[in-house]
Structures are given as structure tokens and as C-alpha cells.
Design a protein around this motif. Structure first.
Motif, PDB file in Angstrom:
ATOM      1  N   GLY A  32      14.475  16.607  19.071  1.00  0.00           N
ATOM      2  CA  GLY A  32      14.490  17.407  17.862  1.00  0.00           C
ATOM      3  C   GLY A  32      13.197  17.207  17.093  1.00  0.00           C
ATOM      4  O   GLY A  32      12.556  16.161  17.183  1.00  0.00           O
ATOM      5  N   ILE A  33      12.798  18.213  16.370  1.00  0.00           N
ATOM      6  CA  ILE A  33      11.610  18.135  15.522  1.00  0.00           C
ATOM      7  C   ILE A  33      12.055  18.364  14.083  1.00  0.00           C
ATOM      8  O   ILE A  33      12.623  19.402  13.759  1.00  0.00           O
ATOM      9  N   THR A  34      11.835  17.381  13.228  1.00  0.00           N
ATOM     10  CA  THR A  34      12.268  17.462  11.839  1.00  0.00           C
ATOM     11  C   THR A  34      11.374  18.429  11.063  1.00  0.00           C
ATOM     12  O   THR A  34      10.307  18.831  11.538  1.00  0.00           O
ATOM     13  N   PRO A  35      11.782  18.805   9.848  1.00  0.00           N
ATOM     14  CA  PRO A  35      10.910  19.648   9.023  1.00  0.00           C
ATOM     15  C   PRO A  35       9.549  19.025   8.757  1.00  0.00           C
ATOM     16  O   PRO A  35       8.586  19.741   8.446  1.00  0.00           O
ATOM     17  N   ASP A  36       9.437  17.706   8.861  1.00  0.00           N
ATOM     18  CA  ASP A  36       8.147  17.021   8.706  1.00  0.00           C
ATOM     19  C   ASP A  36       7.396  16.887  10.021  1.00  0.00           C
ATOM     20  O   ASP A  36       6.429  16.130  10.127  1.00  0.00           O
ATOM     21  N   ASN A  37       7.889  17.601  11.044  1.00  0.00           N
ATOM     22  CA  ASN A  37       7.246  17.593  12.365  1.00  0.00           C
ATOM     23  C   ASN A  37       7.243  16.215  13.013  1.00  0.00           C
ATOM     24  O   ASN A  37       6.271  15.803  13.650  1.00  0.00           O
ATOM     25  N   GLU A  38       8.340  15.492  12.873  1.00  0.00           N
ATOM     26  CA  GLU A  38       8.492  14.212  13.547  1.00  0.00           C
ATOM     27  C   GLU A  38       9.622  14.316  14.576  1.00  0.00           C
ATOM     28  O   GLU A  38      10.610  15.011  14.342  1.00  0.00           O
TER      29      GLU A  38
END
Length: 345
Positions: A32-38
Motif C-alpha cells: 500500500g502507498i499512504t497519502p504521504d507516499n510511504e
């Protein structure tokens, strides 16, 4: 290492081995990629050789991600990786074309779950291909990574898995004969005294064995075949496995890990499923000793021995959801304090 936000496809490729602590091969991975791109909620499964299994494996991986992420931090955007087996005769551009349907299956499964799959990257040792956003090509050379993402020192998954395989040949034949005799003896004991008697004696034997190994963990390689056989059999009981997990103090971990590895490597082909428990325990103690890469690979080996075993599933969840060993150890200490028969230390 601390997972870093991604910015480019090159960065995603450089990041891949750091998600696990090893270079995955013969694997399908989603993150998964979080809204902070992590990256978050990383899952890996074996890349099936049989094309008939590609669609159900892709769907199962995405379904598992969705089920698990809803209980942690939900993410709607994902990236997937397909990492071919180095032993594949068509390894490289041709195998990328052969495996193209898996990218489509992953995309369809994500769509059905309302997830956005940004791309599926096909990654070999030297090149990568974005499978959903570009057509057939020669692939993009993997550039030199920045220093913080250099994975030169990380192991290859195939090499570590090879080191976890049991002995073969005459050694395996001897262990098989000893295990067969131990099974007959245990069945007689169960008929006479019941399962609980086997569990209680098994826990006591486990406790004593680890206590004996604490001064010199290397002695685990030379434990008698009869002792190894008995421990392999009693470790099929969840209560005995739990007793193994309780050996979580610093002075116990090295001895316990050596024992679990020795038992797993003694397990012959005819008793493959019996290796799942010691491999799971080996993974746990390896993780406890701050070595995440071989811990994950040991869980992969355990999954191959006995798919969806309770211990393997539990430990994968622990490793993939950010639990720390210190947090886990506090829980185990509480359980240990309730035991009527204390374990070593």
C-alpha cells in the motif's frame, strides 16, 4: 531501515529489497502507498509456476491485503511487483511477457476491491518493466541507487531458503527411521496416558533442552536423533509451540534459535509438514535478534511446508503490522508468569 517515500519508478525498484531485508525472487508482492507516499501493509507470496494459479493467487493476495489493511491504516493506492525465479529458463524479457497476465489479474482484483493499483513492476536483477503503463519493451536498466537505498549487502531469497532446507541422503534416511519409531511410541503413549501427558512431557523436554544449550548453542547441531524426533513430534501441539515462544529473554534467544534451526533441518521429506513449527519458531527468534530478512524467509519456508499454519500466519501478521519485539516480549512475559512450571531463566 526506515521506509522512505517513493517519488519515481526507479525509487520503487530500489526500495523493494528494503521492504523485506532481502531481494525477493519467485515472488509476487503488493504494498500500500499512504497519502504521504510511504509504503505500508506489505504482502508477499510465491510466484506460481502453473499459469492456472495466477488469477486466484492475485485475487487472494489483494483480498488478504484489503482484509488486513482495514484493521490497521487503510490505503487505497497500491504498487505491485513481480519478481521472477532466477532458475526460469526464460528469465528476463521473455519471462516478463509470459507473466504479463498476472499484472492484469492484480489490476482487476484491485478494481473489484475499490483499490487503485498504480502499476505492477516486473523486476529482474538488472532491469525492470512497468507492466501496466507501458507496452512490451527491452526494459529499463536499474540505475545505481542512492547510498541510503543501496541493497548490495542484502541476501537473495533463494540463497537463504537453501540454507534452511533439511539434510538429504543417508542423514535423512536415518532420521526418517527414528521418527517412524518415535511416532509409534507416541501413539502408544497417547492410548495409555492421553494427549495431555504428551504435551506436559513435551514442554518439560523442551525447557530442559534449551536450558542445556544456553551455555553452548552450537551443541544444537549434534543433539541425538531420538531427542530431535521427539521434539519434532511434540511441537505439533500448539501448547508446546507456545512454550517455545516463551523462551524470549536475551540469554535464551540464541540457544532457542539454534535448536529450532537444527530441528527444521533434521526434518526429512516424508515429514515436511513437521518442519513448519520449528521454522516458525526460528523466524520468531531471528526477528527477536533483530534480523528481519532471514526471519521473513524462514516464514516463507514454513508456509511451503504447511500452508496457512497458525503460527506462520500469526508471525507474518506481527512482522507486517509494525509490532516491535519488545512489545511482544512484554506480552509473553505476562503469559510466562501465569505458567505453573517456569521455563528457563
Amino acid at each position: 531501515m526506515t521506509h522512505q517515500p517513493y517519488s519515481t519508478e526507479d525509487h520503487l525498484v530500489h526500495l523493494l529489497p528494503h521492504l523485506f531485508g532481502f531481494h525477493p525472487e519467485a515472488s509476487v508482492v503488493i504494498a500500500g502507498i499512504t497519502p504521504d507516499n510511504e509504503p505500508l501493509g506489505i504482502l508477499r507470496t510465491d510466484l506460481p509456476a502453473d499459469p492456472a494459479r495466477w488469477r486466484p493467487v492475485a485475487r487472494g493476495l489483494v483480498d488478504h491485503y484489503q482484509e488486513r489493511s482495514s484493521a490497521t491504516v487503510p490505503t487505497r493506492k497500491l504498487v505491485a511487483y513481480i519478481c521472477p525465479d532466477l532458475a526460469d529458463a526464460d528469465y528476463g524479457p521473455q519471462s516478463r511477457l509470459v507473466h504479463q497476465p498476472i499484472a492484469e489479474y492484480l489490476r482487476d482484483a484491485c478494481h473489484d476491491q475499490g483499490l487503485d493499483l498504480s502499476d505492477t513492476l516486473y523486476v529482474t536483477r538488472t532491469h525492470y518493466w512497468p507492466m501496466l503503463t507501458t507496452g512490451a519493451s527491452e526494459g529499463r536498466p536499474i540505475p545505481q541507487p542512492p547510498a541510503e537505498l543501496d541493497a548490495t549487502g542484502l541476501p537473495r531469497s533463494a540463497d537463504v531458503l537453501t540454507s534452511l532446507k533439511p539434510a538429504t541422503g543417508a542423514r535423512a534416511a536415518t532420521t526418517t527411521a527414528v521418527l517412524n519409531a518415535a511416532v509409534r511410541a507416541m501413539h502408544a503413549e497417547i492410548r495409555s496416558d492421553g494427549h495431555q501427558s504428551v504435551v506436559d512431557s513435551g514442554i518439560a523436554l523442551l525447557v530442559d533442552t534449551i536450558a542445556d544449550l544456553i551455555p553452548d548453542a552450537e551443541k544444537a547441531k549434534a543433539i541425538p536423533d531420538a531427542l530431535a524426533a521427539r521434539l519434532l513430534l511434540v511441537l505439533q501441539y500448539p501448547d508446546v509451540v507456545n512454550a517455545g515462544l516463551l523462551h524470549c529473554e536475551d540469554h535464551e534467544l540464541t540457544a532457542a534459535r539454534s535448536l529450532w534451526l537444527a530441528l527444521a533441518r533434521r526434518c526429512p521429506a516424508s515429514y515436511t509438514d513437521h518442519a513448519a513449527a520449528p521454522l516458525g519458531l526460528y523466524a520468531f527468534t531471528t526477528w527477536a535478534l533483530d534480523d528481519d530478512a532471514p526471519a521473513r524467509l524462514a516464514l516463507q519456508a514454513a508456509e511451503r511446508c504447511l500452508p496457512e499454519a497458525e503460527l506462520t500466519t500469526f508471525l507474518l501478521h506481527i512482522l507486517n503490522t509494525g509490532f516491535t519485539f519488545d512489545h511482544m516480549r512484554e506480552h509473553l512475559r505476562e503469559l510466562r508468569a501465569t505458567r505453573s512450571g517456569p521455563v528457563t531463566g
